[in-house]
Design a protein around this motif. Structure first.
Motif, PDB file in Angstrom:
ATOM      1  N   TYR A 198      92.802  33.316 -45.156  1.00  0.00           N
ATOM      2  CA  TYR A 198      92.980  34.760 -45.021  1.00  0.00           C
ATOM      3  C   TYR A 198      91.900  35.321 -44.097  1.00  0.00           C
ATOM      4  CZ  TYR A 198      95.900  34.402 -49.233  1.00  0.00           C
ATOM      5  OH  TYR A 198      96.858  34.065 -50.143  1.00  0.00           O
ATOM      6  N   PHE A 199      92.251  36.423 -43.424  1.00  0.00           N
ATOM      7  CA  PHE A 199      91.261  37.198 -42.678  1.00  0.00           C
ATOM      8  C   PHE A 199      90.953  38.452 -43.483  1.00  0.00           C
ATOM      9  CE2 PHE A 199      90.601  40.754 -39.582  1.00  0.00           C
ATOM     10  CZ  PHE A 199      89.275  40.447 -39.309  1.00  0.00           C
ATOM     11  N   VAL A 200      89.684  38.593 -43.862  1.00  0.00           N
ATOM     12  CA  VAL A 200      89.233  39.741 -44.639  1.00  0.00           C
ATOM     13  C   VAL A 200      88.419  40.648 -43.714  1.00  0.00           C
ATOM     14  CG1 VAL A 200      87.941  40.530 -46.661  1.00  0.00           C
ATOM     15  CG2 VAL A 200      89.147  38.330 -46.725  1.00  0.00           C
ATOM     16  N   LYS A 201      88.969  41.834 -43.415  1.00  0.00           N
ATOM     17  CA  LYS A 201      88.278  42.795 -42.563  1.00  0.00           C
ATOM     18  C   LYS A 201      87.427  43.692 -43.445  1.00  0.00           C
ATOM     19  CE  LYS A 201      89.090  45.843 -38.618  1.00  0.00           C
ATOM     20  NZ  LYS A 201      90.113  46.460 -37.751  1.00  0.00           N
ATOM     21  N   THR A 202      86.124  43.764 -43.162  1.00  0.00           N
ATOM     22  CA  THR A 202      85.200  44.466 -44.047  1.00  0.00           C
ATOM     23  C   THR A 202      84.341  45.467 -43.280  1.00  0.00           C
ATOM     24  OG1 THR A 202      83.384  42.892 -43.792  1.00  0.00           O
ATOM     25  CG2 THR A 202      85.042  42.372 -45.442  1.00  0.00           C
TER      26      THR A 202
ATOM     27  N   GLU B   4      83.492  37.330 -35.513  1.00  0.00           N
ATOM     28  CA  GLU B   4      82.944  38.373 -34.635  1.00  0.00           C
ATOM     29  C   GLU B   4      83.967  38.758 -33.573  1.00  0.00           C
ATOM     30  OE1 GLU B   4      79.344  36.738 -33.092  1.00  0.00           O
ATOM     31  OE2 GLU B   4      78.173  37.257 -34.878  1.00  0.00           O
ATOM     32  N   GLU B   5      83.781  39.979 -33.048  1.00  0.00           N
ATOM     33  CA  GLU B   5      84.658  40.503 -32.000  1.00  0.00           C
ATOM     34  C   GLU B   5      83.794  41.073 -30.890  1.00  0.00           C
ATOM     35  OE1 GLU B   5      87.208  44.193 -32.488  1.00  0.00           O
ATOM     36  OE2 GLU B   5      88.658  42.599 -32.921  1.00  0.00           O
ATOM     37  N   TYR B   6      84.135  40.772 -29.655  1.00  0.00           N
ATOM     38  CA  TYR B   6      83.333  41.253 -28.528  1.00  0.00           C
ATOM     39  C   TYR B   6      83.654  42.712 -28.240  1.00  0.00           C
ATOM     40  CZ  TYR B   6      80.981  41.347 -24.012  1.00  0.00           C
ATOM     41  OH  TYR B   6      80.136  41.662 -22.978  1.00  0.00           O
ATOM     42  N   ASN B   7      82.605  43.517 -28.156  1.00  0.00           N
ATOM     43  CA  ASN B   7      82.729  44.953 -27.891  1.00  0.00           C
ATOM     44  C   ASN B   7      82.405  45.218 -26.425  1.00  0.00           C
ATOM     45  OD1 ASN B   7      82.170  47.804 -27.662  1.00  0.00           O
ATOM     46  ND2 ASN B   7      82.165  47.870 -29.908  1.00  0.00           N
TER      47      ASN B   7
ATOM     48  N   SER C  43      82.189  48.041 -24.782  1.00  0.00           N
ATOM     49  CA  SER C  43      81.305  49.178 -24.536  1.00  0.00           C
ATOM     50  C   SER C  43      79.843  48.816 -24.756  1.00  0.00           C
ATOM     51  CB  SER C  43      81.690  50.362 -25.437  1.00  0.00           C
ATOM     52  OG  SER C  43      81.595  49.995 -26.797  1.00  0.00           O
ATOM     53  N   THR C  44      79.562  48.020 -25.782  1.00  0.00           N
ATOM     54  CA  THR C  44      78.168  47.643 -26.057  1.00  0.00           C
ATOM     55  C   THR C  44      77.791  46.301 -25.425  1.00  0.00           C
ATOM     56  OG1 THR C  44      78.793  46.530 -28.114  1.00  0.00           O
ATOM     57  CG2 THR C  44      78.236  48.880 -28.249  1.00  0.00           C
ATOM     58  N   LYS C  45      78.785  45.607 -24.875  1.00  0.00           N
ATOM     59  CA  LYS C  45      78.575  44.299 -24.260  1.00  0.00           C
ATOM     60  C   LYS C  45      77.928  43.313 -25.240  1.00  0.00           C
ATOM     61  CE  LYS C  45      80.075  45.872 -20.309  1.00  0.00           C
ATOM     62  NZ  LYS C  45      81.422  45.498 -19.852  1.00  0.00           N
ATOM     63  N   SER C  46      78.390  43.361 -26.473  1.00  0.00           N
ATOM     64  CA  SER C  46      77.841  42.464 -27.487  1.00  0.00           C
ATOM     65  C   SER C  46      78.911  42.152 -28.525  1.00  0.00           C
ATOM     66  CB  SER C  46      76.621  43.092 -28.165  1.00  0.00           C
ATOM     67  OG  SER C  46      76.992  44.282 -28.834  1.00  0.00           O
ATOM     68  N   SER C  47      78.642  41.137 -29.331  1.00  0.00           N
ATOM     69  CA  SER C  47      79.569  40.753 -30.383  1.00  0.00           C
ATOM     70  C   SER C  47      79.237  41.481 -31.675  1.00  0.00           C
ATOM     71  CB  SER C  47      79.515  39.239 -30.614  1.00  0.00           C
ATOM     72  OG  SER C  47      79.962  38.542 -29.463  1.00  0.00           O
ATOM     73  N   VAL C  48      80.264  41.921 -32.362  1.00  0.00           N
ATOM     74  CA  VAL C  48      80.094  42.649 -33.609  1.00  0.00           C
ATOM     75  C   VAL C  48      80.901  41.947 -34.697  1.00  0.00           C
ATOM     76  CG1 VAL C  48      80.413  44.856 -34.794  1.00  0.00           C
ATOM     77  CG2 VAL C  48      79.827  44.818 -32.354  1.00  0.00           C
ATOM     78  N   GLN C  49      80.273  41.750 -35.869  1.00  0.00           N
ATOM     79  CA  GLN C  49      80.993  41.123 -36.964  1.00  0.00           C
ATOM     80  C   GLN C  49      82.045  42.076 -37.504  1.00  0.00           C
ATOM     81  OE1 GLN C  49      78.727  38.943 -39.911  1.00  0.00           O
ATOM     82  NE2 GLN C  49      80.142  39.608 -41.527  1.00  0.00           N
ATOM     83  N   VAL C  50      83.280  41.558 -37.648  1.00  0.00           N
ATOM     84  CA  VAL C  50      84.373  42.408 -38.107  1.00  0.00           C
ATOM     85  C   VAL C  50      84.929  41.970 -39.463  1.00  0.00           C
ATOM     86  CG1 VAL C  50      85.079  43.118 -35.799  1.00  0.00           C
ATOM     87  CG2 VAL C  50      86.036  41.017 -36.804  1.00  0.00           C
TER      88      VAL C  50
ATOM     89  N   TYR D 128      85.699  38.219 -42.220  1.00  0.00           N
ATOM     90  CA  TYR D 128      85.496  36.833 -42.610  1.00  0.00           C
ATOM     91  C   TYR D 128      86.832  36.089 -42.656  1.00  0.00           C
ATOM     92  CZ  TYR D 128      80.896  38.427 -44.103  1.00  0.00           C
ATOM     93  OH  TYR D 128      79.637  38.972 -44.119  1.00  0.00           O
ATOM     94  N   ARG D 129      86.762  34.828 -42.284  1.00  0.00           N
ATOM     95  CA  ARG D 129      87.865  33.899 -42.522  1.00  0.00           C
ATOM     96  C   ARG D 129      87.537  33.189 -43.830  1.00  0.00           C
ATOM     97  NH1 ARG D 129      91.318  30.336 -39.239  1.00  0.00           N
ATOM     98  NH2 ARG D 129      90.417  31.298 -37.387  1.00  0.00           N
ATOM     99  N   ILE D 130      88.420  33.285 -44.817  1.00  0.00           N
ATOM    100  CA  ILE D 130      88.157  32.656 -46.102  1.00  0.00           C
ATOM    101  C   ILE D 130      89.332  31.765 -46.497  1.00  0.00           C
ATOM    102  CG2 ILE D 130      86.715  34.572 -46.879  1.00  0.00           C
ATOM    103  CD1 ILE D 130      89.019  35.387 -48.741  1.00  0.00           C
TER     104      ILE D 130
END
Length: 390
Positions: A177-181, A213-216, A218-225, A227-229
């Protein structure tokens, strides 16, 4: 006065055994008794991988009944007792090929049924260290029997159908599952829900939870979105009730999307979540051979039916140099799957289990040791002791 000796009096006294001889006799008796029990009645196994989670856990010790399906006679009588493949702690083979006997199965009091948890010798050579072991010395696997001889099995969007009817999911079956938190969760949190990573083997770690993580831009960085569980449907539904969980979505392969390594590829566009329909071979059943069926049944004809001089190509099958257009199976076959549906190397990848590879029925867990305990006193999983396997 004369003394008459009786026959008993004339008998010489029995020589007392030395302590070393007594030890030897005791050990010999114990080995013979244990070997007979292990062969005829019941054998102890342990669960080394997470493929049956959460029904069976890594570190579960269980007994497997040989009587249910009938004990097999051995094909390798020249074997070190109480060993399997190798002598303990070495790479020395524990058996000799000097004598090879035909293998038979003694009568049992039941047959393999849909839903049984079964121990079997895994058929493919590549799962046996690329060694051509005798059947009864191939590596032991444990899975749930999904299909029996003659059944038509199909997987549609993770749901299993047998002969067109929905096969109930085991209550403790796991999926991804993908859990978006909106919050960060740690190891202690996941452990409360029995979602634990296993790094005992660094070359092959088991990840039951991973941050994504997902690449943003606008901020040119990766942000945690999120978990894969890997967990049960029940736990996934619990997560949906948390305020800080935005969504819980199953991770699923799409229908018609071909996945590498799946049985039937490249002819069929199957994957682990969408598979079949596939008819399981049955003793006495005949199949017509063509490009569509050879990819499914050619390996069976070549490797498990006792045929000699078999040549299989994508378009033809020859036995003793003669092309055949149909084939009648000599034994029954089964289709096995792990309850941990996204972390199990099973029949979806390597095909059918021949009847002569069946070892026995898993009956109960007698001990369970957590390989990654949360403290010394939690090493033994007390709640799992003497649990019946269903």
């Amino acid at each position: 006065m004369s003394v008459t000796k009786t026959k008993a009096d004339a008998k010489p006294a029995t020589k007392k055994k030395s302590p070393a001889r007594e030890w030897f006799d005791s050990i010999l008796f114990a080995v013979v008794a244990a070997t007979l029990i292990r062969w005829l009645f019941m054998e102890a196994f342990t669960i080394p991988t997470p493929s049956m989670e959460n029904s069976l856990l890594v570190g579960d010790f269980l007994f497997v009944s040989k009587l249910h399906y009938g004990t097999r006679t051995t094909s390798t009588p020249l074997q070190v007792p109480l060993t399997h493949q190798k002598i303990w702690g070495t790479n020395i083979p524990s058996y000799s090929d000097a004598i090879r006997l035909p293998m038979y199965r003694l009568p049992g009091f039941t047959h393999v049924k849909n839903g049984d948890v079964v121990v079997f010798n895994v058929p493919p050579k590549y799962l046996n260290d690329n060694i051509d072991y005798p059947v009864d010395l191939k590596t032991n696997y444990i899975k749930r029997c999904i299909g029996i001889p003659g059944d038509v099995i199909e997987i549609r969007r993770q749901d299993v159908y047998v002969n067109g009817k929905l096969f109930p999911r085991p209550p403790q079956a796991e999926h991804e599952y993908f859990v978006k938190t909106s919050q960060v969760m740690d190891e202690a949190f996941f452990r409360r829900y029995n979602i634990v990573n296993d790094f005992r083997d660094p070359s092959n770690p088991t990840y039951n939870w991973q941050p994504l993580e997902e690449y943003n831009d606008s901020t040119k960085s990766s942000v945690q979105v999120g978990y894969r569980i890997n967990t049960t449907e029940q736990v996934a539904n619990q997560f949906k009730s948390f305020d800080w969980v935005k969504s819980v979505e199953p991770i699923m392969d799409k229908p018609g999307e071909q996945a590498p390594g799946i049985y039937g590829s490249p002819v069929y566009n199957w994957n682990r979540d969408n598979f079949g329909p596939l008819t399981i071979p049955k003793e006495g059943a005949t199949v017509q051979l063509n490009e569509k069926t050879i990819v499914l049944y050619g390996p069976v004809i070549e490797k498990y039916e006792g045929n000699e001089n078999v040549e299989v190509t994508p378009t033809s099958v020859k036995i003793d140099g003669k092309p055949i257009t149909s084939y009648t199976f000599k034994q029954d076959y089964y289709f096995m799957m792990g309850d941990n549906r996204h972390n199990s190397l099973d029949s979806r990848f390597w095909g059918f289990v021949p009847a002569d590879h069946i070892v026995g029925k898993a009956v109960f867990v007698w001990m369970s040791i957590d390989p990654n305990p949360d403290g010394f006193f939690n090493k033994i999983r007390w709640s799992r002791l003497f649990r019946i396997i269903d």
